[in-house]
Write a protein that holds these residues in place. Sequence first.
Motif, PDB file in Angstrom:
ATOM      1  N   LEU A  90       0.828  -1.210   0.000  1.00  0.00           N
ATOM      2  CA  LEU A  90       0.000   0.000   0.000  1.00  0.00           C
ATOM      3  C   LEU A  90       0.863   1.261   0.000  1.00  0.00           C
ATOM      4  CD1 LEU A  90      -2.804  -1.038   2.516  1.00  0.00           C
ATOM      5  CD2 LEU A  90      -2.996  -0.821   0.029  1.00  0.00           C
ATOM      6  N   GLU A  91       1.973   1.227   0.722  1.00  0.00           N
ATOM      7  CA  GLU A  91       2.859   2.380   0.780  1.00  0.00           C
ATOM      8  C   GLU A  91       3.401   2.723  -0.604  1.00  0.00           C
ATOM      9  OE1 GLU A  91       6.620   3.892   3.530  1.00  0.00           O
ATOM     10  OE2 GLU A  91       6.331   1.757   3.157  1.00  0.00           O
ATOM     11  N   GLY A 144      11.162   3.535   4.951  1.00  0.00           N
ATOM     12  CA  GLY A 144      10.323   2.371   5.231  1.00  0.00           C
ATOM     13  C   GLY A 144      10.858   1.112   4.573  1.00  0.00           C
ATOM     14  N   LEU A 145      11.267   1.217   3.323  1.00  0.00           N
ATOM     15  CA  LEU A 145      11.833   0.070   2.621  1.00  0.00           C
ATOM     16  C   LEU A 145      13.083  -0.434   3.316  1.00  0.00           C
ATOM     17  CD1 LEU A 145      11.475   1.205  -1.102  1.00  0.00           C
ATOM     18  CD2 LEU A 145      10.336  -0.733  -0.039  1.00  0.00           C
ATOM     19  N   TRP A 148      15.673  -4.529   6.576  1.00  0.00           N
ATOM     20  CA  TRP A 148      16.610  -4.782   7.684  1.00  0.00           C
ATOM     21  C   TRP A 148      15.940  -5.623   8.762  1.00  0.00           C
ATOM     22  CZ3 TRP A 148      21.614  -3.472   7.238  1.00  0.00           C
ATOM     23  CH2 TRP A 148      22.415  -3.654   8.366  1.00  0.00           C
ATOM     24  N   TYR A 149      14.664  -5.334   9.040  1.00  0.00           N
ATOM     25  CA  TYR A 149      13.930  -6.114  10.037  1.00  0.00           C
ATOM     26  C   TYR A 149      13.770  -7.558   9.562  1.00  0.00           C
ATOM     27  CZ  TYR A 149      10.007  -7.691  12.903  1.00  0.00           C
ATOM     28  OH  TYR A 149       9.194  -8.411  13.746  1.00  0.00           O
ATOM     29  N   ASN A 150      13.452  -7.749   8.275  1.00  0.00           N
ATOM     30  CA  ASN A 150      13.293  -9.102   7.731  1.00  0.00           C
ATOM     31  C   ASN A 150      14.573  -9.913   7.864  1.00  0.00           C
ATOM     32  OD1 ASN A 150      10.636  -8.713   7.034  1.00  0.00           O
ATOM     33  ND2 ASN A 150      11.069  -8.171   4.901  1.00  0.00           N
ATOM     34  N   THR A 154      17.395  -1.491  -1.118  1.00  0.00           N
ATOM     35  CA  THR A 154      17.585  -2.906  -0.788  1.00  0.00           C
ATOM     36  C   THR A 154      19.021  -3.385  -1.005  1.00  0.00           C
ATOM     37  OG1 THR A 154      16.909  -3.518  -3.033  1.00  0.00           O
ATOM     38  CG2 THR A 154      15.197  -3.482  -1.338  1.00  0.00           C
ATOM     39  N   PHE A 155      19.842  -2.548  -1.638  1.00  0.00           N
ATOM     40  CA  PHE A 155      21.189  -3.001  -1.987  1.00  0.00           C
ATOM     41  C   PHE A 155      22.010  -3.338  -0.745  1.00  0.00           C
ATOM     42  CE2 PHE A 155      25.696  -2.109  -2.764  1.00  0.00           C
ATOM     43  CZ  PHE A 155      25.947  -3.005  -3.789  1.00  0.00           C
TER      44      PHE A 155
END
Length: 390
Positions: A21-22, A282-283, A288-290, A371-372
């Motif tokens: 959604l973001e 947010g990305l 990082w949390y994942n 994401t890099f």
Amino acid sequence: MIRHIFQLVWNKKRSNALLFLEIFFAFAILFLVLTWVTRNLRLFSTPLGFETENTWIVHLDFYDAEDTLAASATKVRLREELLALPQIEAASYGGDVSPFSGSIWSTNNDNNGFMIQTHLVFADEHYKDAARLKLVQGRWFDETDRDARYKPVVISKKLYDESFEGRNLQDSVYTIDGENKIVGVVDHYKYHGDFSPEYNVTFFYEPSSAIDMPNLHLLLAPGTPVAFEEEVNRIVADVTGKSDFTIEHLQKSRDQAARSVWVPMISMLSICGFLVLNVALGLFGVLWYNISKRRAEVGLRRTLGASRTEVSLQFVGEIMIVSLLALLLGAVFAVQLPLMGVLEGEIEAFDYYVAMGVGAAFIIGLVLLCTFYPSQEAGRLQPAIVLHEE
């Protein structure tokens, strides 16, 4: 591997829904803003077609003159006295519809067997030189047009391309505003401003002495100081006996008209930049949390033989799939605007498609950038250490 990534994304659909959604709403907002920006930049790239540097307009008023012959003589004398100054290269009288004034006079008809829609501008025989108009066909008005049987007009190239291309202009009479004979075609005349659409324009001839031509256009020599305005002001006051006139610097009016678009456009882009920054954070945080929650999974994959690159590509692929699905949904809604012709005439389909492509490319680039580093860190995890921690 791609099937495996899709399965991972589906299994984590609840945690990915917020990210989906973001990105969707970020694309939607970016698309709308970029459509407006693209439209404005497209209009800005079209030349005005007339000179604004070193150009002044003296706004006079002769409508209340009781003796029209005396008023006409005054206008002629004023022009001659100003032209005698070495700082003034050209002088011309025009009607109330002048550049950046916001005034519009338009007409349309199909009396010729085809539709003509045009804005009307009244100018004398000297306006081409004062405004530095570029003729692409024919000629400008001259003294012989005073007694012409059919009132001569000069049209813009846009009007010619839209209504007269392939038609005979030299010996033909057309009904535009009465019976008119087209004597010339000018290249451009976008008199509402840099960010205004270029409308069809027809110039109608009026002699300099006509009292309904109150605006005196002055083309000054390059390098003329601003203090010269005092001299012009004095001559105008002495010749006309009036003090209620104003002198407009055309370049300042042009800048002011452009500023009214630049300021909100830059403001909207700044808001979009803040929005994009929040999406980027947010990305970065989600990935990082994942990684921190899936250290055991990474260690197990590395133990089973997955390389660092494969682990990194897995995390990048998961985020990219979520992002592409969000962009695809956004594109489905966005493409409806040009297909349905929303704001047709103001915004072209080209503007929508450019905004769509630029917005999608920007978000994809942002996703890859964010994401890099986290994905590289996931690839560097040592399986022995991670499994030992578990």
